[in-house]
Design an enzyme around this catalytic site. Structure first.
Site, PDB file in Angstrom:
ATOM      1  N   GLY A   1     154.416 -23.097  72.793  1.00  0.00           N
ATOM      2  CA  GLY A   1     154.292 -24.446  72.194  1.00  0.00           C
ATOM      3  C   GLY A   1     154.824 -25.424  73.635  1.00  0.00           C
ATOM      4  O   GLY A   1     155.177 -25.003  75.249  1.00  0.00           O
ATOM      5  N   CYS A   2     154.722 -26.956  74.021  1.00  0.00           N
ATOM      6  CA  CYS A   2     155.453 -26.938  74.529  1.00  0.00           C
ATOM      7  C   CYS A   2     156.321 -26.607  75.929  1.00  0.00           C
ATOM      8  O   CYS A   2     156.020 -26.630  76.451  1.00  0.00           O
ATOM      9  CB  CYS A   2     155.525 -29.181  74.620  1.00  0.00           C
TER      10      CYS A   2
END
Lengths: 342, 342, 342, 342
Positions: free
Chosen positions: C147-148
């Site tokens: 994920g970011c």
């Protein structure tokens, strides 16, 4: 003390109507009607106003009744003309912030909005409420509140069209509007990610406000060759309007200044500036700041307004004040004296 | 009716002091002192206020005299303590928006600001004016107005530090401030082109406000392990403050809610929210919006203020109101009744 | 030369996959699959790429076939696990930018995403593709792209968790993400007018990325007391991640520096900075810029990435390069020599 | 392979020259000269380029020597004409991004820039490097790179002025530029806090670029009645240019389209659009995106460029390519084939 109904009052424009009406010294009470958010609490709709406005439930537009003295409509075009005849018949005052009554005849309305007007007789009897220019407010109960772009463009151009008349070769307005002008619609075009760090022109050559502006300018001089080009500006609110007028003679700065000084002398909400206005000077206020510059045979007028206030709700309340013969700034501008008696 | 002197009143904070003081019902007149813009007209300094505030000439700070009742100082640290003793001796009221009197002893001041304090006795006698927490206003004529970051961080943390005391493992605040917080300085670091579309942390581990917050928290519980990390946010004004508190027990949401409800019951300018606040809800106002969230053994408090208002000028006027025993919101928040008698 | 399929390639992340894959020297051809924009031309979907990418028609995801060597999935969670087993069975390489394979077991997935995982066996066999930390790429054909928020937070915290282990008291990350992180959805919450000049925390205490980060940190030291608080930042792209680590000893700056220098020596896309990074330094690139600051018993790590690149598409291509044993920067970073032979 | 000298290369424009030249396949080496940052390392000046460009020390402009083949000047006006004669005498190629050689005669230069030109003979022999329009590059070693506003305005207006000639009544350009256009100067006017959420017109009726544009337009038709009004737009970079042309006949959309198609056929960096361009489409690129709209007797041309690239450094490198007879896009646009041989 009057009672106010606000129909379509939960969008970006609506918030300021609510705010001004809530603080207005001559308003005793108000109700909000809005189909989309009917049943919601006002505090839910406007979380930043929770400490300012008493909570009330947003009503369904169908429940609109005759209990109010003044009605503000902030609806998409084609909506308010369903309600207006009934209210005018009942001797109510109506201020329509939408487009339904701005144009002067049904044919132009049909051509522009692709819709048959169901109450064309009111197109004649209404007043086009450009508050610094309109008069004869006692003659009507129906005000067509001007569009946001037209407010800035007309306040910029009217004094010059009146003065130069047929010596005008062309009038071109290039306007940039904050994105609130497009309303609170769930559209990908209006996303933050689509508009941040960007700008775009839209409706080039076909914007309906061009028709509205041309209609009004032509009341001062026939056959004005007018052009409006509109853009989305990556800010919340505000319109910056640049009008270039080519005339067939050389123009003196001093002369131009005096035309504007005379035209707007005593007008509370017009501020003539010696430099081009900055948009931030007018954000949150009902002012229209204007600068005029002569350059040989051209005149460049820059004007800044808050599209949601002077371009919509603020001017609407200003119009209400004028209909009642009150100070035009009542409830909109804070004067020191207003606080004295606390 | 009182007379007010504003020293250093032409920066971003100054504008709001001028605006609030100008509209304050109990203020008869005010003067602005500011060396950098001395001799300029107030309308030149604040072009958006030209229709609100009477024009006056900005005076030189050297011309400060004893003609006023209350003095607001908005100067860089090390400046106001030159003036304050004289004014306090003359029984004037002083509200210092700078850092000179916020810390409680001269040694801490020296360590933090690398400057010898010339009036250390006032460090004891002043009140630290966190308006929702401070009391005993009648005991002093000197208010140290809290820093902007401390205002949001302390309003977030104090109720929990009071309640959980030594059960607290760590308190970390991460704050983002609009760029007006850095003042109106001609520095390339503060250029639009340097800050647009960007964010940066600054003074990590060394911000002076960390000392100020730790000092205040330690009044409620010894040895709080506190950390403040500050960032520049690419907006004009506003502080968003996120405080994470690790405790050595599981925490109930309901319990936390009731701690805050009790602490801030009846406080006009605190609005407890059921969702994290949005910064825009408080911009332009003196509100501090707060949300508290329990997550197992952690509590996350999000708070939003306008750094120039609740974090500076608004709280300063709130403090003036409290010194005089007036309604704390006078001149800051508009109540409907204020308009009734126009 | 390989062929690439991109599924869900028409969102904000998709654009960068298309761009990188289009310019990648070892890719011969690619196809885009995306139900929502199936049938549209690629030039219509990405008007700024019209001169860079050959036009092709976006295909329907149902038409996905086995003609490609590598498949990138950029779909909402619960979608990619429908396709992956078939592709892995056919010995294809898969890089999933969604959340379906990031967690290590089906129970955690169910608790976090409220969804039964239909291919739990792949949760074990996949590699969690945090590219600077993962190894053993030859062992698998399935990469779960991080994920970011986890990318920035883990690159900040892992070196310290490895070093300080059980001496760590708490780890708190406060992250601000550009609004592209929320995707291109027609939702009023994501409108320009709702987010401009504002900030808000969201999913406080419940963000799914918190689970993902905690899972990975706990591989280095048990029972890390971790907290992630996420905010929307009014910019298009970028994540600014501030991690505060309280430890039970005093920490030396020099020591901390050498931990990070050692950990990231030779890593193309990590840039260790002597001051906190500015978000703009990394926008448009695959870099993660990191600064570490010791403050008594606390360590503050600030990190900046472009959420759409290092936090998604750039790291995905980096992972593809590592799966093939190519230079990890191929097609992502321009080296001067790449141009020499034109 | 050539050697390049960049004088004044540490401002906003300079960064892109450095970037393009660094990646240019036919450039072997380059040096940076800049008095203000002389002695600093390049990595300090451009922290986002630390992984792209080898570090080197910025040299003092006084140390400029004849060791390079091409010289780019990015200096305030009145500076480059001190160096140019010496370089041209030594048969070097010079591309001046400043204003010193844009106008065609010394009198116009004096009137416009209030400065005596010390090398007026070069005003005649230079080429005005509007890259899509200029030709005969082999005839000169001196290119005057166009101003940023003129680049967008001339690419918009030239095809129409050529076609309609004396049938044109007026040409008005209204342009909005990102704030990087004002340079990296420590001025309060350029602060973030002054420009965020605002817009202003500046140099109304007196902008020097108006003279430059009028000069070029008048090469196609005498006595064009031209007006340029410039505004600051609250973004980092980009120019949005709206040109309204009133003609004395009705205009067909189809006709206008074919004029532009013909004029710009085969031009790599012109993209004709069927809708008004969005500024974000061109940011970071050398493209000029153009839309043309006929509206009765008016034509509205909207054009978007990145002021720092197509409006400065990108066009400068494009001009260098044309001087050498290379592909005009070399080093500016990435073609897939450029990567094939890695």
């Amino acid at each position: 003390m009057i009672s106010v109904g606000i129909i379509g009052g939960t969008g970006y424009t609506g918030k300021y109507i609510v705010k001004f009406i809530n603080e207005h010294p001559n308003v005793s009470d108000f109700s909000i009607y809005a189909n989309k958010s009917a049943g919601q609490s006002l505090h839910e709709v406007f979380p930043d106003l929770v400490s300012e406005v008493e909570n009330q439930t947003v009503k369904n537009a169908e429940d609109l009744d005759l209990s109010h003295d003044v009605y503000f409509f902030a609806l998409p075009h084609g909506e308010s003309f369903k309600y207006v005849p009934m209210l005018i018949d009942a001797h109510k005052k109506v201020i329509d912030l939408g487009a339904d009554f701005r144009l002067d005849n049904a044919e132009l309305f049909l051509n522009t909005y692709k819709l048959d007007h169901t109450s064309p007789e009111f197109l004649k009897s209404k007043i086009y409420g450009l508050a610094e220019v309109a008069d004869n407010y006692e003659s009507t109960n129906l005000i067509a509140n001007p569009g946001c772009y037209p407010t800035a463009a007309l306040l910029s151009a009217i004094p010059l069209v009146k003065y130069f008349g047929e010596n005008i070769l062309s009038v071109s307005t290039v306007s940039y509007s904050g994105i609130s002008g497009a309303g609170k619609k769930a559209s990908t075009d209006l996303l933050f990610a689509e508009n941040y760090n960007s700008v775009k022109a839209y409706n080039v050559g076909t914007h309906r406000h061009e028709v509205e502006i041309a209609q009004e300018l032509n009341k001062y001089s026939n056959e004005i060759d007018y052009s409006l080009t509109t853009h989305l500006l990556p800010v919340f609110s505000g319109i910056y309007s640049t009008t270039i007028i080519h005339v067939n003679e050389n123009v003196e700065q001093e002369n131009i200044n005096s035309i504007f000084n005379q035209e707007y002398s005593g007008k509370t909400f017009i501020r003539l500036r010696q430099t081009p206005p900055e948009l931030k000077w007018v954000i949150g206020s009902n002012y229209c700041d204007i600068n005029v510059k002569a350059a040989k045979n051209k005149i460049i007028v820059t004007a800044a307004i808050d599209n949601l206030i002077k371009g919509a709700s603020g001017q609407a309340v200003q119009n209400m004040n004028k209909m009642y013969g009150w100070d035009e700034a009542l409830g909109i501008k804070i004067y020191k004296e207003e606080f004295q008696n606390v």
